[in-house]
Design a protein around this motif. Structure first.
Motif, short mmCIF file in Angstrom:
data_model
loop_
_atom_site.label_atom_id
_atom_site.label_comp_id
_atom_site.label_asym_id
_atom_site.label_seq_id
_atom_site.Cartn_x
_atom_site.Cartn_y
_atom_site.Cartn_z
N GLU A 157 2.17 -5.32 -4.91
CA GLU A 157 1.04 -4.58 -4.35
C GLU A 157 -0.27 -5.31 -4.60
O GLU A 157 -0.50 -5.86 -5.68
CB GLU A 157 0.94 -3.18 -4.95
CG GLU A 157 1.98 -2.23 -4.44
CD GLU A 157 1.82 -0.82 -4.99
OE1 GLU A 157 2.45 0.07 -4.40
OE2 GLU A 157 1.11 -0.61 -5.99
N ALA A 158 -1.13 -5.27 -3.61
CA ALA A 158 -2.47 -5.86 -3.74
C ALA A 158 -3.34 -4.91 -4.55
O ALA A 158 -3.14 -3.69 -4.53
CB ALA A 158 -3.08 -6.09 -2.37
N ASP A 189 -7.18 -3.62 -5.00
CA ASP A 189 -8.49 -3.56 -4.35
C ASP A 189 -9.54 -3.75 -5.44
O ASP A 189 -9.95 -2.81 -6.11
CB ASP A 189 -8.66 -2.22 -3.64
CG ASP A 189 -9.95 -2.12 -2.86
OD1 ASP A 189 -10.92 -2.85 -3.16
OD2 ASP A 189 -10.00 -1.28 -1.94
#
Length: 136
Positions: free
Chosen positions: A110-111, A113
């Motif tokens: 997962e990226a 933010d």
């Protein structure tokens, strides 16, 4: 010349223990914890690293900001006062039922933010410092 107490103290410092945890994980969880840590420290250069509850990285500024727990399938950032923080980007995705804490579960791949997490950390610091008694 450093004394043995200074050497021992440095070797067991919370920051060093967090370093060791990241190294020991040696997989995506270590990389994720290291990335989250870097974002937290960049968001607030005055943040203090602690090591509590038998091995949980904790970041504080006038009280606990968040913790960084690692599990088999997730790295969990729990914000001590998350329910009181604005979360316009919707980062909080865990521990949503409580009245106080909120958490962000980060799964493999997962990226993160960075801008939204930075804003969340800064909001948590602002909340903690606003509740600090004023010096007279």
């Amino acid at each position: 010349m450093e004394t043995m107490d200074q050497v021992k103290s440095e070797a067991e410092s919370p920051s060093r223990l967090i370093d060791k945890r990241i190294e020991e994980l040696a997989d995506w969880r270590g990389e994720t914890l290291a990335r989250l840590r870097a974002i937290i420290k960049k968001a607030d250069p005055d943040i203090v690293e602690e090591w509590k509850w038998r091995g949980v990285p904790v970041w504080e500024h006038d009280g606990i900001i968040c913790t960084g727990e690692t599990y088999k399938a997730v790295v969990k950032m729990t914000f001590a006062k998350g329910a009181s923080l604005p979360d316009p980007a919707g980062l909080f995705n865990s521990s949503l039922e409580g009245n106080t804490r909120r958490a962000i579960d980060v799964h493999e791949g997962e990226a993160i933010d960075e801008a939204a997490l930075t804003a969340l950390v800064q909001a948590a610091v602002a909340l903690n410092t606003a509740k600090r008694p004023k010096k007279t």
